[in-house]
Design a protein around this motif. Structure first.
Motif, short mmCIF file in Angstrom:
data_model
loop_
_atom_site.label_atom_id
_atom_site.label_comp_id
_atom_site.label_asym_id
_atom_site.label_seq_id
_atom_site.Cartn_x
_atom_site.Cartn_y
_atom_site.Cartn_z
N VAL A 1 0.83 -1.21 0.00
CA VAL A 1 0.00 0.00 0.00
C VAL A 1 0.86 1.26 0.00
O VAL A 1 0.56 2.23 -0.71
CB VAL A 1 -0.94 -0.01 1.23
CG1 VAL A 1 -1.55 1.36 1.45
CG2 VAL A 1 -2.05 -1.05 1.04
N ILE A 2 1.95 1.24 0.77
CA ILE A 2 2.82 2.40 0.85
C ILE A 2 3.43 2.75 -0.51
O ILE A 2 3.66 3.93 -0.82
CB ILE A 2 3.93 2.16 1.90
CG1 ILE A 2 3.33 2.17 3.31
CG2 ILE A 2 5.03 3.19 1.79
CD1 ILE A 2 4.32 1.82 4.40
N VAL A 3 3.68 1.74 -1.33
CA VAL A 3 4.25 1.97 -2.66
C VAL A 3 3.18 2.28 -3.69
O VAL A 3 3.29 3.24 -4.46
CB VAL A 3 5.09 0.75 -3.10
CG1 VAL A 3 5.58 0.94 -4.55
CG2 VAL A 3 6.27 0.53 -2.17
N VAL A 4 2.12 1.49 -3.73
CA VAL A 4 1.12 1.58 -4.80
C VAL A 4 0.29 2.87 -4.70
O VAL A 4 0.12 3.58 -5.69
CB VAL A 4 0.20 0.35 -4.80
CG1 VAL A 4 -0.96 0.54 -5.77
CG2 VAL A 4 0.99 -0.90 -5.16
N VAL A 5 -0.23 3.18 -3.52
CA VAL A 5 -1.15 4.31 -3.39
C VAL A 5 -0.49 5.64 -3.77
O VAL A 5 -1.06 6.40 -4.58
CB VAL A 5 -1.74 4.36 -1.96
CG1 VAL A 5 -2.56 5.64 -1.77
CG2 VAL A 5 -2.61 3.13 -1.70
N ILE B 1 -8.14 6.58 -1.13
CA ILE B 1 -8.93 5.60 -0.37
C ILE B 1 -9.34 4.44 -1.26
O ILE B 1 -9.20 3.26 -0.89
CB ILE B 1 -10.17 6.27 0.24
CG1 ILE B 1 -9.76 7.29 1.30
CG2 ILE B 1 -11.09 5.23 0.87
CD1 ILE B 1 -10.90 8.12 1.83
N LEU B 2 -9.84 4.73 -2.45
CA LEU B 2 -10.28 3.68 -3.36
C LEU B 2 -9.11 2.81 -3.80
O LEU B 2 -9.24 1.58 -3.93
CB LEU B 2 -10.97 4.30 -4.58
CG LEU B 2 -12.28 5.03 -4.29
CD1 LEU B 2 -12.78 5.75 -5.54
CD2 LEU B 2 -13.34 4.06 -3.78
N PRO C 1 -8.61 -2.98 9.22
CA PRO C 1 -7.88 -1.78 8.76
C PRO C 1 -8.69 -0.90 7.82
O PRO C 1 -8.64 0.33 7.92
CB PRO C 1 -6.65 -2.38 8.05
CG PRO C 1 -6.47 -3.72 8.68
CD PRO C 1 -7.85 -4.21 8.96
N THR C 2 -9.44 -1.51 6.89
CA THR C 2 -10.23 -0.71 5.96
C THR C 2 -11.36 0.02 6.68
O THR C 2 -11.69 1.16 6.33
CB THR C 2 -10.80 -1.59 4.84
OG1 THR C 2 -11.61 -2.62 5.42
CG2 THR C 2 -9.69 -2.24 4.04
N MET C 3 -11.94 -0.62 7.69
CA MET C 3 -13.01 0.02 8.44
C MET C 3 -12.47 1.18 9.26
O MET C 3 -13.09 2.24 9.35
CB MET C 3 -13.69 -1.01 9.34
CG MET C 3 -14.39 -2.12 8.57
SD MET C 3 -15.03 -3.45 9.61
CE MET C 3 -16.34 -2.58 10.48
N VAL D 1 -13.42 5.24 8.92
CA VAL D 1 -13.88 6.05 10.04
C VAL D 1 -13.14 7.38 10.09
O VAL D 1 -13.73 8.45 10.30
CB VAL D 1 -13.72 5.28 11.36
CG1 VAL D 1 -13.94 6.20 12.56
CG2 VAL D 1 -14.70 4.11 11.42
N PHE D 2 -11.82 7.34 9.85
CA PHE D 2 -11.02 8.56 9.96
C PHE D 2 -11.14 9.45 8.72
O PHE D 2 -10.99 10.68 8.81
CB PHE D 2 -9.54 8.20 10.19
CG PHE D 2 -9.24 7.79 11.60
CD1 PHE D 2 -9.11 8.71 12.61
CD2 PHE D 2 -9.11 6.44 11.93
CE1 PHE D 2 -8.85 8.33 13.92
CE2 PHE D 2 -8.84 6.04 13.23
CZ PHE D 2 -8.72 6.99 14.23
N LEU D 3 -11.40 8.85 7.55
CA LEU D 3 -11.43 9.62 6.31
C LEU D 3 -12.81 9.66 5.67
O LEU D 3 -12.93 9.94 4.48
CB LEU D 3 -10.41 9.04 5.31
CG LEU D 3 -8.95 9.04 5.77
CD1 LEU D 3 -8.07 8.41 4.70
CD2 LEU D 3 -8.46 10.45 6.08
N GLN D 4 -13.85 9.37 6.46
CA GLN D 4 -15.18 9.30 5.88
C GLN D 4 -15.65 10.64 5.32
O GLN D 4 -16.43 10.69 4.36
CB GLN D 4 -16.18 8.80 6.92
CG GLN D 4 -16.28 9.67 8.16
CD GLN D 4 -17.34 9.17 9.12
OE1 GLN D 4 -18.41 8.79 8.71
NE2 GLN D 4 -17.03 9.17 10.41
#
Length: 274
Positions: free
Chosen positions: A75-79, A198-199, A251-253, A257-260
């Motif tokens: 995730v750290i690389v791809v996003v 996020i997506l 983790p996704t949930m 919550v933090f970025l909703q």
């Protein structure tokens, strides 16, 4: 007045039903996850003595720690790569004069129409030919490439809706394309960039098929690959399977919550408007 109240009541009922249908699967999984191991839960039923140790056993049985590390690195690389490439590409398609821009844009549109499953086998041979098979790098280029077509369309739509007055004022003041992008347009595009991140995170974190095909080492796969640990040749431990699934979804949930605020704004309003 009565019609307005009727509409309000109908909307409330529909919202309540939607919430119930969304929560029921999670309640069912949670109730099954705290049942005695080896049992076969049916429906939603809670026990007087919930077995919280099932989550610890599921974590250890699926060996989730290395998978968590592997998914985090991925995730750290791809996003960031997807967000950066798509932001620059979307800006170019929306506001720069690029030769054959329409043709290139149509290629990205076509990329969205190709079923993902048809790409798995060619990707396997491509990654194998590059010597990246069964390494941590095996998943990174395909996931970046697979997420870029949607990201380009998303960010292009965003930059097309930027206020023209601000862009013209910046041009009159002598700001070039890069200065305008950095100082004016990227701050305005933050909600769209956040929602794209996020997506992309969700698509990367939940990737299962590609991870199984390109990674023989189970410890280098994604968190979704941990579900295989609960499915044996002859039987499946339903209790631990539900506990493991909840751990994988956590983790996704938490991220939602933090970025909703950004996510809901992007989903309801589309790409950000100036």
């Amino acid at each position: 007045m009565k019609q307005g109240k009727s509409v309000q009541v109908l909307g409330t009922v529909m919202l309540a039903l939607t919430i119930i249908f969304c929560i029921l699967p999670f309640l069912s999984m949670f109730s099954a996850a705290v049942q005695p191991q080896g049992s076969t839960p049916e429906g939603i039923q809670f026990t007087a003595h919930p077995h919280w140790e099932n989550f610890v056993d599921a974590w250890n049985m699926a060996n989730i720690t290395p998978l968590l590390i592997s998914s985090t690195i991925l995730v750290i690389v791809v996003v960031p790569c997807v967000v950066i490439f798509c932001s620059l590409g979307g800006y170019a398609f929306a506001q720069l004069r690029v030769p054959f821009k329409g043709l290139f844009y149509m290629l990205f549109v076509v990329g969205l129409t190709i079923p993902f499953e048809t790409l798995v086998t060619p990707l396997y041979y491509e990654i194998s030919g590059m010597g990246l098979l069964n390494t941590r790098l095996a998943l990174m280029p395909p996931l970046i490439g697979l997420n870029i077509p949607f990201g380009i369309l998303w960010m292009r739509s965003c930059f097309e809706q930027m206020p023209r007055d601000l862009i013209e004022d910046a041009s009159i003041d002598g700001a070039g394309y890069l200065r305008t992008l950095r100082s004016i347009q990227l701050p305005l595009a933050l909600p769209s960039i956040s929602s794209l991140g996020i997506l992309t995170f969700l698509a990367t974190w939940n990737q299962f098929l590609l991870a199984v095909v390109l990674e023989n080492d189970p410890n280098k796969r994604t968190m979704a690959g941990a579900l295989q640990a609960f499915v044996g040749q002859y039987q499946t431990d339903v209790v631990l399977l539900n506990a493991g699934a909840l751990l994988i979804m956590a983790p996704t949930m938490i991220l939602f919550v933090f970025l909703q605020r950004y996510f809901i704004r992007a989903m309801l309003a589309g790409p950000v408007k100036g």
